[in-house]
Scaffold this motif. Structure first.
Motif, PDB file in Angstrom:
ATOM      1  N   ASP A 541       0.773  -1.284  -0.099  1.00  0.00           N
ATOM      2  CA  ASP A 541       0.016  -0.140  -0.122  1.00  0.00           C
ATOM      3  C   ASP A 541       0.782   1.378   0.091  1.00  0.00           C
ATOM      4  O   ASP A 541       0.307   2.086  -0.579  1.00  0.00           O
ATOM      5  CB  ASP A 541      -0.824  -0.087   1.174  1.00  0.00           C
ATOM      6  N   GLN A 542       2.103   1.406   0.690  1.00  0.00           N
ATOM      7  CA  GLN A 542       3.006   2.155   0.721  1.00  0.00           C
ATOM      8  C   GLN A 542       4.480   1.714   0.959  1.00  0.00           C
ATOM      9  O   GLN A 542       4.529   0.809   1.592  1.00  0.00           O
ATOM     10  CB  GLN A 542       2.633   3.323   1.618  1.00  0.00           C
ATOM     11  N   ILE A 543       5.247   2.332   0.273  1.00  0.00           N
ATOM     12  CA  ILE A 543       6.604   2.111   0.513  1.00  0.00           C
ATOM     13  C   ILE A 543       7.286   3.357   0.885  1.00  0.00           C
ATOM     14  O   ILE A 543       7.230   4.548   0.144  1.00  0.00           O
ATOM     15  CB  ILE A 543       7.433   1.789  -1.061  1.00  0.00           C
ATOM     16  N   VAL A 544       8.080   3.257   1.849  1.00  0.00           N
ATOM     17  CA  VAL A 544       8.745   4.452   2.473  1.00  0.00           C
ATOM     18  C   VAL A 544      10.099   4.173   2.477  1.00  0.00           C
ATOM     19  O   VAL A 544      10.814   3.321   2.800  1.00  0.00           O
ATOM     20  CB  VAL A 544       8.347   4.350   4.176  1.00  0.00           C
ATOM     21  N   ILE A 545      11.197   5.424   1.936  1.00  0.00           N
ATOM     22  CA  ILE A 545      12.215   5.314   1.836  1.00  0.00           C
ATOM     23  C   ILE A 545      12.882   6.340   3.005  1.00  0.00           C
ATOM     24  O   ILE A 545      12.389   7.293   3.065  1.00  0.00           O
ATOM     25  CB  ILE A 545      12.781   6.054   0.381  1.00  0.00           C
ATOM     26  N   ILE A 546      13.550   5.771   3.803  1.00  0.00           N
ATOM     27  CA  ILE A 546      14.216   6.575   4.900  1.00  0.00           C
ATOM     28  C   ILE A 546      15.777   6.676   4.527  1.00  0.00           C
ATOM     29  O   ILE A 546      16.484   5.329   4.395  1.00  0.00           O
ATOM     30  CB  ILE A 546      14.108   5.967   6.090  1.00  0.00           C
ATOM     31  N   GLU A 547      16.416   7.858   4.648  1.00  0.00           N
ATOM     32  CA  GLU A 547      17.961   7.928   4.485  1.00  0.00           C
ATOM     33  C   GLU A 547      18.398   8.938   5.625  1.00  0.00           C
ATOM     34  O   GLU A 547      17.664   9.922   5.857  1.00  0.00           O
ATOM     35  CB  GLU A 547      18.163   8.319   3.272  1.00  0.00           C
ATOM     36  N   GLN A 548      19.239   8.494   6.383  1.00  0.00           N
ATOM     37  CA  GLN A 548      19.958   9.413   7.436  1.00  0.00           C
ATOM     38  C   GLN A 548      18.836   9.860   8.275  1.00  0.00           C
ATOM     39  O   GLN A 548      18.968  11.249   8.826  1.00  0.00           O
ATOM     40  CB  GLN A 548      20.509  10.553   6.687  1.00  0.00           C
TER      41      GLN A 548
END
Length: 595
Positions: A541-548
């Protein structure tokens, strides 16, 4: 939640001992009687010497009578000491069992965040070694030290009864011995506290070394390459060397002084005898008693040296004993649907910021994939949800209720977490599966096993669900352990399930089947899937990109594939990996693909 551990440890020790004060009092009473019986032979000897010197007429008869009383005193002493030790040991083992039960109960109810801050090696030492030291103090030292204190006191009374001047001569070395003891005991409490910390560090390093021994053997490494172990051993050796150098000279002086009172008794005794103020038998008796009257204080001094280490350990028990039960928390309706919201959540380790004002919403029944490079903060999200960590700022809300207001039991009823680091308990497969749901039906278990793609595994085991596994599941492969852990999390019957790299050991085909199984068998559960790759989760349903520690992008597979460079790169790598194989070059191609 936790009180500060202050003081020397004596209050805690006395409180623990107070649980069996009746038996301990009886043990000390028997010890006092035993000490009196132990000193009776000296009185009998005094009577015998006096009879010989005075050339008593009925000497043989007196000797026979005194010998009888001597035998009675020795038998009584042995019986009384035996009974004293019996009751002290009974009290000690009851205190030992009660304290360990209390510690284990406290740890079982301790907040996960508190457990996360306290290393397992330190807690193991508290429950096992530190408590064992308490047992030694109560079972042995209570009797022995009490006897060692009472014996010189009774001898002193007897010497004053013979002659007060001879008694003072026998006690002349006591101030010097106390001064020497004070000098060499100075600062030893802090040194033993440091010894306890160093020993705990060595214990943790040893556990880690033993756990990693199979890996070290695979690479033909030995203990010399394990730097942490070598460092801990060096610290422990240096500390013991320093402690020995500081205490041995003072201890030698102290022991010498305790036996030096004869140097005072003889001149005083000769002077009094020449003045006809004491008899020869009295001088002989004072010399015999005086020369050994202070020797029991060696045991007392040794006890106060050893007790520092015990008290240092007891101080580490105090924070565990002082843990207060969690508050019941607000009553929460855990019926689905539930909505999970991260509201400006931040977390940091010291000065290092891990998550920065995270805003996320997880709708009931939705599947969310969290992607990002290593160290981006993905697993920290899972630990915050599981209660292992607490946010420095912001709130995590479930149906509008802050997660921080819930008890651990309420949190566990809402959120199940399966991580890459799987722990299976020693027992059967079914025992491990029912850990979070003891009354799960066969149908529920079969559904969870099917969704976790573990049906083939169960069928291949010699006893199926009843197959015994060793602690940590070392008889199973990494992928097999992960499937069991995932099924266990699904059986917990929570509306929210967090999978933190829980499928890292599964191949791509199994992963696709697993995610499809979640959709099919658990359509109403909310899944938060933390991973390095999104293979098989294109329908999330949703894809979350986390960086730093920050959210860089959030959307569906198709939108991110068009708008986010990181996701495009990850997706391309996954496609290349799937199409890559080893074999004969196809059509003379010089690329990486072989057929």
């Amino acid at each position: 939640m936790e009180k500060s551990a202050e003081g020397t440890g004596w209050p805690t020790l006395l409180k623990l001992a107070g649980a069996q004060k009746g038996q301990l009092f009886f043990a000390l009473l028997l010890t006092a009687l035993a000490v009196i019986c132990e000193l009776l032979p000296y009185w009998i000897l005094f009577q015998a010497i006096d009879a010989i010197l005075n050339q008593a007429a009925d000497l043989p008869q007196q000797f026979l009578s005194l010998a009888g009383w001597l035998a009675v005193a020795l038998v009584l002493k042995t019986v009384l000491y035996g009974l004293a030790y019996f009751f002290s040991h009974q009290a000690a083992f009851k205190i030992l069992a009660g304290t360990r039960k209390q510690l284990v109960s406290q740890l079982a109810n301790a907040p996960l965040a508190w457990l996360q801050k306290n290393p397992s090696g330190r807690l193991k030492q508290s429950v096992l070694q530190d408590v064992e030291n308490v047992e030694m103090v109560i079972s042995h030292h209570s009797v022995e030290v009490f006897a060692a204190l009472l014996s010189p006191l009774l001898v002193t009374v007897f010497l004053f009864w013979i002659d007060w001047r001879l008694a003072l001569a026998a006690l002349a070395v006591v101030p010097l011995a106390i001064l020497a003891s004070t000098l060499f005991m100075r600062d030893t409490s802090a040194q033993y506290e440091q010894h306890n910390k160093t020993a705990a560090g060595l214990s943790s390093a040893t556990v880690e070394y033993l756990r990693n021994m199979p890996v070290m053997k695979m690479f033909r490494q030995d203990s010399s390459t394990f730097q942490v172990m070598r460092y801990r051993l060096a610290c422990y050796y240096d500390l013991i060397t320093d402690l020995t150098q500081k205490t041995v000279p003072g201890w030698a002086l102290f022991t010498s002084l305790l036996g030096a009172n004869v140097l005072f008794i003889l001149p005083v005794g000769i002077g009094l005898y020449n003045a006809s103020e004491v008899t020869l038998s009295q001088i002989i008796m004072v010399v015999i008693l005086g020369s050994g009257m202070l020797k029991p204080l060696l045991k007392v001094s040794r006890f106060f040296m050893e007790i520092n280490e015990v008290l240092a350990g007891i101080q580490h028990l105090q924070p565990i004993l002082d843990l207060t039960p969690e508050q019941a928390g607000q009553p929460v309706d855990i019926q689905q649907p539930v909505t999970l919201i991260f509201e400006r959540v931040s977390f940091r380790y010291g000065l290092r910021s891990i998550l920065k004002e995270i805003d996320l919403t997880f709708v009931a029944g939705s599947h969310t994939v969290i992607l990002g490079p290593s160290g981006a903060g993905k697993s920290t999200l899972a630990q915050l949800l599981g209660g292992l960590l607490l946010p420095n700022s912001g709130r995590i809300l479930i149906n509008g209720t802050s997660l921080s207001t819930l008890s651990q039991q309420q949190r566990a009823a809402l959120i199940a977490v399966a991580s890459q680091e799987v722990f299976l308990f020693k027992g059967s497969i079914i025992d491990n599966l029912r850990l979070g749901s003891p009354h799960a039906s066969k149908t529920e278990i079969a559904t969870a096993i099917g969704a976790a793609q573990a049906e083939t595994l169960i069928a291949s085991l010699p006893d199926g669900y009843d197959t015994l596994v060793a602690e940590q599941g070392i008889r199973l492969s990494g992928g097999e352990r992960q499937r069991i852990a995932i099924a266990r999390a699904l059986l917990a019957d929570t509306p929210i399930v967090v999978l933190d790299e829980a499928t890292a050991s599964l191949d791509n085909q199994t992963q696709r089947a697993f995610y499809q199984g979640l959709k099919t068998h658990y359509p109403d559960k909310t899944f938060l899937i933390i991973a390095h790759r999104s293979q098989g989760r294109e329908d999330a349903d949703q894809i979350v990109i986390i960086e730093q520690g920050e959210i860089q992008a959030c959307g569906t597979h198709s939108t991110l594939l068009q708008s986010n460079a990181y996701y495009q790169q990850q997706w391309q790598w996954q496609q290349n990996t799937e199409s890559w194989s080893i074999g004969v070059p196809v059509n003379g191609s010089s690329g990486a693909q072989y057929g």
